[in-house]
Design a protein around this motif. Structure first.
Motif, PDB file in Angstrom:
ATOM      1  N   VAL B  12       0.863  -1.176   0.000  1.00 34.95           N
ATOM      2  CA  VAL B  12       0.000   0.000   0.000  1.00 34.95           C
ATOM      3  C   VAL B  12       0.901   1.228   0.000  1.00 34.95           C
ATOM      4  CG1 VAL B  12      -1.821   1.258   1.192  1.00 34.95           C
ATOM      5  CG2 VAL B  12      -1.769  -1.241   1.298  1.00 34.95           C
ATOM      6  N   GLN B  14       1.061   5.753  -0.918  1.00 36.06           N
ATOM      7  CA  GLN B  14       0.335   6.992  -1.167  1.00 36.06           C
ATOM      8  C   GLN B  14       0.615   7.471  -2.577  1.00 36.06           C
ATOM      9  OE1 GLN B  14      -1.756   8.630   0.977  1.00 36.06           O
ATOM     10  NE2 GLN B  14      -1.529   6.896   2.395  1.00 36.06           N
ATOM     11  N   SER B  87      -2.849   1.116  -9.347  1.00 38.58           N
ATOM     12  CA  SER B  87      -3.323   0.044  -8.469  1.00 38.58           C
ATOM     13  C   SER B  87      -3.657  -1.179  -9.319  1.00 38.58           C
ATOM     14  CB  SER B  87      -4.567   0.489  -7.702  1.00 38.58           C
ATOM     15  OG  SER B  87      -4.263   1.545  -6.816  1.00 38.58           O
ATOM     16  N   SER B 112      -1.718  -1.258  -4.004  1.00 33.25           N
ATOM     17  CA  SER B 112      -2.850  -0.356  -3.791  1.00 33.25           C
ATOM     18  C   SER B 112      -2.316   1.047  -3.596  1.00 33.25           C
ATOM     19  CB  SER B 112      -3.655  -0.774  -2.563  1.00 33.25           C
ATOM     20  OG  SER B 112      -4.209  -2.061  -2.734  1.00 33.25           O
ATOM     21  N   LEU B 114      -3.236   4.856  -2.705  1.00 34.06           N
ATOM     22  CA  LEU B 114      -4.321   5.591  -2.045  1.00 34.06           C
ATOM     23  C   LEU B 114      -4.214   7.094  -2.283  1.00 34.06           C
ATOM     24  CD1 LEU B 114      -4.268   3.681   1.350  1.00 34.06           C
ATOM     25  CD2 LEU B 114      -5.573   3.149  -0.724  1.00 34.06           C
TER      26      LEU B 114
END
Lengths: 113, 114
Positions: B12, B14, B87, B112, B114
């Motif tokens: 994950v 940013q 993603s 992923s 975000l």
């Protein structure tokens, strides 16, 4: 460009049922055709292949025949098992030096006992 | 049986951050690949790598992407400034002779953004 279209999933069957997953392709020239399988938590594995028209690929009870006239490579199995639950990908590679596989979206198969 | 190993299995990050996806191909293999699958879409070819250089790349593989084989065992994919649309599940693959039917895939890294 080259493309592969396979039937939308998910597909849910009972054990011993007959399986068909449809795959059609668009390609210039004469591609080689493949089915890959991805079991949960694992990488894609080659299941079977066919390199020219009318060839039949087979492995683990699965079969697919390269049909040039219908541009299809449908995957079949006469009697599925719970252990066949996986995602199945149809793919092609065109002749002429390209290394890349062109895949479909994948079809998730769940087999219930 | 030898296998292609990818780490991490999930990452994950940013948006705007750099991310490096790592792969350890099968030890005697010479050809290396990255593919990705955005959720609900097709598995797409990104890049192939042989003899320490890119041999083929897709339109997706723009300047934000790079690959490297830094130490003879790892094969990495770097995304410099990640976007939401990056993603996806990223698959590494390798083979010995460059034959598509002899390709070995890793189990993938789910990225992923975000």
């Amino acid at each position: 460009g080259d493309s592969v279209t396979q039937m939308e999933g998910p597909v849910t069957l009972s054990e011993e049922a007959f399986l068909t997953i449809n795959c059609t392709y668009t390609a210039t020239g004469y591609p080689s055709l493949f089915w890959y399988v991805q079991y949960p938590g694992e990488g894609l594995q080659l299941l079977l292949k066919a390199t020219k028209a009318d060839d039949k690929g087979s492995n683990k009870g699965f079969e697919a025949t390269y049909r040039k006239e219908t541009t299809s490579f449908h995957l079949e199995k006469g009697s599925v098992q719970v252990s066949d639950s996986a995602v199945y990908f149809c793919a092609l590679v065109t002749q002429g030096g390209s290394e890349k596989l062109v895949f479909g979206k994948g079809t998730k198969l769940t087999v219930n006992p | 049986e030898p296998e292609v190993t990818q780490t991490p299995s999930h990452q994950v990050t940013q948006m705007g951050q750099e991310v490096i996806l790592r792969c350890v191909p099968i030890s005697n293999h010479l050809y290396f690949y990255w593919y990705r699958q955005i959720l609900g879409q097709k598995v797409e070819f990104l890049v192939s790598f042989y003899n320490n250089e890119i041999s083929e790349k897709s339109e997706i593989f723009d300047d934000q992407f790079s690959v490297e084989r830094p130490d003879g065992s790892n094969f990495t994919l770097k995304i410099r400034s990640t976007k939401l649309e990056d993603s996806a599940m990223y698959f590494c693959a390798s083979n010995l002779l460059g034959l598509p039917e002899k390709l070995f895939f890793g189990s993938g890294t789910q990225l992923s953004v975000l």
